[in-house]
Design a protein around this motif. Structure first.
Motif, PDB file in Angstrom:
ATOM      1  N   ASN A 139     -12.974   6.331 -11.435  1.00 26.73           N
ATOM      2  CA  ASN A 139     -13.800   5.477 -10.567  1.00 26.73           C
ATOM      3  C   ASN A 139     -13.501   5.849  -9.111  1.00 26.73           C
ATOM      4  O   ASN A 139     -12.565   5.324  -8.508  1.00 26.73           O
ATOM      5  CB  ASN A 139     -13.482   4.003 -10.809  1.00 26.73           C
ATOM      6  N   PRO A 140     -14.268   6.778  -8.522  1.00 26.59           N
ATOM      7  CA  PRO A 140     -13.983   7.264  -7.169  1.00 26.59           C
ATOM      8  C   PRO A 140     -13.911   6.156  -6.124  1.00 26.59           C
ATOM      9  O   PRO A 140     -13.015   6.147  -5.276  1.00 26.59           O
ATOM     10  CB  PRO A 140     -15.142   8.224  -6.880  1.00 26.59           C
ATOM     11  N   LEU A 141     -14.854   5.218  -6.187  1.00 28.46           N
ATOM     12  CA  LEU A 141     -14.896   4.172  -5.166  1.00 28.46           C
ATOM     13  C   LEU A 141     -13.672   3.270  -5.231  1.00 28.46           C
ATOM     14  O   LEU A 141     -13.103   2.894  -4.200  1.00 28.46           O
ATOM     15  CB  LEU A 141     -16.173   3.340  -5.335  1.00 28.46           C
ATOM     16  N   LYS A 142     -13.252   2.937  -6.445  1.00 25.85           N
ATOM     17  CA  LYS A 142     -12.085   2.067  -6.613  1.00 25.85           C
ATOM     18  C   LYS A 142     -10.815   2.762  -6.114  1.00 25.85           C
ATOM     19  O   LYS A 142      -9.959   2.132  -5.476  1.00 25.85           O
ATOM     20  CB  LYS A 142     -11.923   1.684  -8.088  1.00 25.85           C
ATOM     21  N   ILE A 143     -10.714   4.059  -6.385  1.00 26.74           N
ATOM     22  CA  ILE A 143      -9.533   4.800  -5.935  1.00 26.74           C
ATOM     23  C   ILE A 143      -9.481   4.841  -4.411  1.00 26.74           C
ATOM     24  O   ILE A 143      -8.427   4.625  -3.801  1.00 26.74           O
ATOM     25  CB  ILE A 143      -9.538   6.229  -6.516  1.00 26.74           C
ATOM     26  N   VAL A 144     -10.624   5.109  -3.786  1.00 31.79           N
ATOM     27  CA  VAL A 144     -10.666   5.157  -2.319  1.00 31.79           C
ATOM     28  C   VAL A 144     -10.354   3.777  -1.739  1.00 31.79           C
ATOM     29  O   VAL A 144      -9.688   3.665  -0.706  1.00 31.79           O
ATOM     30  CB  VAL A 144     -12.031   5.679  -1.827  1.00 31.79           C
ATOM     31  N   GLN A 145     -10.825   2.723  -2.398  1.00 31.83           N
ATOM     32  CA  GLN A 145     -10.500   1.367  -1.939  1.00 31.83           C
ATOM     33  C   GLN A 145      -8.987   1.164  -1.898  1.00 31.83           C
ATOM     34  O   GLN A 145      -8.441   0.652  -0.914  1.00 31.83           O
ATOM     35  CB  GLN A 145     -11.121   0.321  -2.862  1.00 31.83           C
ATOM     36  N   VAL A 146      -8.314   1.582  -2.962  1.00 34.94           N
ATOM     37  CA  VAL A 146      -6.859   1.424  -3.024  1.00 34.94           C
ATOM     38  C   VAL A 146      -6.180   2.287  -1.967  1.00 34.94           C
ATOM     39  O   VAL A 146      -5.252   1.843  -1.279  1.00 34.94           O
ATOM     40  CB  VAL A 146      -6.346   1.788  -4.431  1.00 34.94           C
ATOM     41  N   ARG A 160       0.840  -1.188   0.000  1.00 33.56           N
ATOM     42  CA  ARG A 160       0.000   0.000   0.000  1.00 33.56           C
ATOM     43  C   ARG A 160       0.876   1.240   0.000  1.00 33.56           C
ATOM     44  O   ARG A 160       1.927   1.272   0.639  1.00 33.56           O
ATOM     45  CB  ARG A 160      -0.905   0.005   1.235  1.00 33.56           C
ATOM     46  N   THR A 161       0.447   2.246  -0.745  1.00 38.73           N
ATOM     47  CA  THR A 161       1.162   3.521  -0.809  1.00 38.73           C
ATOM     48  C   THR A 161       0.207   4.639  -0.419  1.00 38.73           C
ATOM     49  O   THR A 161      -0.962   4.641  -0.830  1.00 38.73           O
ATOM     50  CB  THR A 161       1.697   3.779  -2.229  1.00 38.73           C
ATOM     51  N   VAL A 162       0.682   5.569   0.391  1.00 39.18           N
ATOM     52  CA  VAL A 162      -0.127   6.724   0.773  1.00 39.18           C
ATOM     53  C   VAL A 162       0.509   7.980   0.185  1.00 39.18           C
ATOM     54  O   VAL A 162       1.688   7.983  -0.193  1.00 39.18           O
ATOM     55  CB  VAL A 162      -0.246   6.853   2.307  1.00 39.18           C
ATOM     56  N   TYR A 163      -0.288   9.072   0.109  1.00 40.23           N
ATOM     57  CA  TYR A 163       0.160  10.282  -0.569  1.00 40.23           C
ATOM     58  C   TYR A 163      -0.060  11.504   0.323  1.00 40.23           C
ATOM     59  O   TYR A 163      -1.044  12.230   0.161  1.00 40.23           O
ATOM     60  CB  TYR A 163      -0.579  10.436  -1.898  1.00 40.23           C
ATOM     61  N   PRO A 164       0.856  11.750   1.265  1.00 43.01           N
ATOM     62  CA  PRO A 164       0.720  12.920   2.135  1.00 43.01           C
ATOM     63  C   PRO A 164       0.959  14.206   1.357  1.00 43.01           C
ATOM     64  O   PRO A 164       1.806  14.253   0.454  1.00 43.01           O
ATOM     65  CB  PRO A 164       1.823  12.700   3.182  1.00 43.01           C
ATOM     66  N   PRO A 165       0.234  15.280   1.678  1.00 42.85           N
ATOM     67  CA  PRO A 165       0.461  16.565   0.994  1.00 42.85           C
ATOM     68  C   PRO A 165       1.821  17.157   1.354  1.00 42.85           C
ATOM     69  O   PRO A 165       2.404  16.833   2.393  1.00 42.85           O
ATOM     70  CB  PRO A 165      -0.692  17.444   1.503  1.00 42.85           C
ATOM     71  N   LEU A 166       2.318  18.034   0.503  1.00 48.02           N
ATOM     72  CA  LEU A 166       3.651  18.603   0.690  1.00 48.02           C
ATOM     73  C   LEU A 166       3.781  19.343   2.011  1.00 48.02           C
ATOM     74  O   LEU A 166       4.814  19.273   2.680  1.00 48.02           O
ATOM     75  CB  LEU A 166       3.980  19.546  -0.470  1.00 48.02           C
TER      76      LEU A 166
END
Length: 386
Positions: A338-345, A241-247
């Motif tokens: 696909n909003p739901l799929k992105i949130v799932q990931v 899993r990868t997360v994307y924190p803001p700068l």
């Protein structure tokens, strides 16, 4: 009195931290030990140590109840387990003083029944002490936009000893609640909360974050790729899993690491001989990694001081719902999204059905989420603190 001990490294090949149940004579409760060690070593998808500990706590409570009632585990029947269940429904937890949630009761009952199913398969008992009953799902099934995600049959076979549960949907935290919560969070828990709110990370993932995982944005081309991915090394089920924190959050994390964390480490080295700092990003006031128990205690105290009901996990819920609303807005002009799929990931859900519950939450809390969306993505939480 039944107790639990944790195995230490190098003991007969048993994994370090493995839970071992001991009876009043300090002898190993053999059936529970055999069951748990099989779960840890035999299945292709072996259970995580955290899951084994949960099962061991459930079995500890069960065998302790049997011992206090002077009952042999072999002789337990449906009435015995039902009495155990009813005791939890009638009396509060001796540890918290609060009534047991029905979901907690069901989790414990299911663990006990799984143990007896295993014992029956291994020939340790002649029959399982429980049965199944057919339950209809039509009355609780939601139609409409989520219908295509629900592939369950109209009826299922349910354990006759479990009790019905009222579905409790997650709620997002309002802007004023977030501001109040942050005012009551000391360092580093305020920064931990920012990570949870901006990335949807779980408690174990936040506690497992390492210092070296914080990106060095000075060597990155932000204009070309504004998304900074942080691959996690500690996740539920060890799923990548990868997360994307803001700068801005990455910048504040670097400040924490270079100032507050560094000062704490320096102080500990000066006052405690032989102190070696952990590689964990977040350290408590003693210079040790923030544990999951301390995480829960700190957030529980902050929620209480802020006059709120909830836990640190509510920040993950808030992230999920605000992100879903944000992506739905983008999908209006980008049909392939696909909003739901992105949130799932982003959440690390194994099943999209786990994520789909947030669609219903978005419908129920549209006004709150519109305000939260502007607040969270217009100006990140700490800048809005009073």
């Amino acid at each position: 009195m039944v107790s639990i001990v944790r195995a230490v490294p190098g003991v007969d090949g048993i994994p370090a931290g493995f839970p071992i149940l001991l009876d009043a004579q300090m002898s190993i409760v053999e059936p529970a030990f055999s069951y748990l060690i099989e779960l840890a070593t035999i299945p292709g998808r072996s259970h995580a140590m955290e899951t084994l500990r949960t099962y061991s706590e459930h079995l500890h409570d069960w065998f302790d109840s049997l011992e206090q009632s002077e009952l042999d585990w072999h002789l337990a029947d449906e009435g015995t387990i039902a009495a155990y269940r009813n005791r939890m429904l009638a009396a509060p937890s001796p540890h918290t003083g609060r009534p047991y949630a029905r979901s907690t009761v069901n989790d414990r009952v299911r663990t006990v029944c799984r143990f007896y199913s295993w014992a029956h398969r291994r020939g340790l008992i002649e029959a399982v002490p429980f049965d199944y009953v057919e339950v209809s799902l039509r009355s609780v099934r939601r139609q409409g936009m989520l219908a295509h995600l629900d592939h369950r049959p109209a009826t299922v076979m349910a354990n006759i000893l479990t009790v019905s549960e009222v579905e409790r949907l997650p709620r997002p935290l309002r802007v004023d609640q977030l501001q109040s919560l942050f005012r009551h969070l000391p360092s580093p828990y305020d920064l931990i909360a920012e990570w949870a709110l901006a990335t949807g990370m779980r408690r174990k993932e936040l506690c497992g974050l390492q210092l070296h995982q914080v990106p060095d944005v000075a060597h990155l081309d932000i204009d070309e790729d504004p998304l900074i991915g942080v691959p996690l090394t500690v996740t539920k089920g060890d799923r990548p899993r990868t997360v994307y924190p803001p700068l801005r959050l990455i910048d504040r994390t670097h400040w924490y690491a270079g100032e507050r964390r560094a000062a704490l480490v320096k102080h500990r080295r000066r006052t405690r001989a032989g102190y070696r700092p952990s590689s964990a990003l977040f350290l408590n006031s003693n210079g040790a990694p923030v544990s999951k128990a301390r995480f829960s205690a700190a957030f529980g105290a902050a929620f209480q001081s802020a006059g709120l009901t909830g836990s640190g996990h509510w920040l993950r819920h808030t992230f999920a719902m605000t992100m879903l609303v944000r992506l739905q807005k983008q999908a209006a002009t980008t049909p392939d999204l696909n909003p739901l799929k992105i949130v799932q990931v982003l959440l690390g859900h194994a099943s999209i059905q786990s994520t789909a519950i947030y669609l219903r939450c978005v419908e129920l809390h549209a006004d709150t989420l519109a305000e939260s969306l502007a607040y969270l993505y217009g100006e990140l939480v700490p800048h809005g603190r009073a």
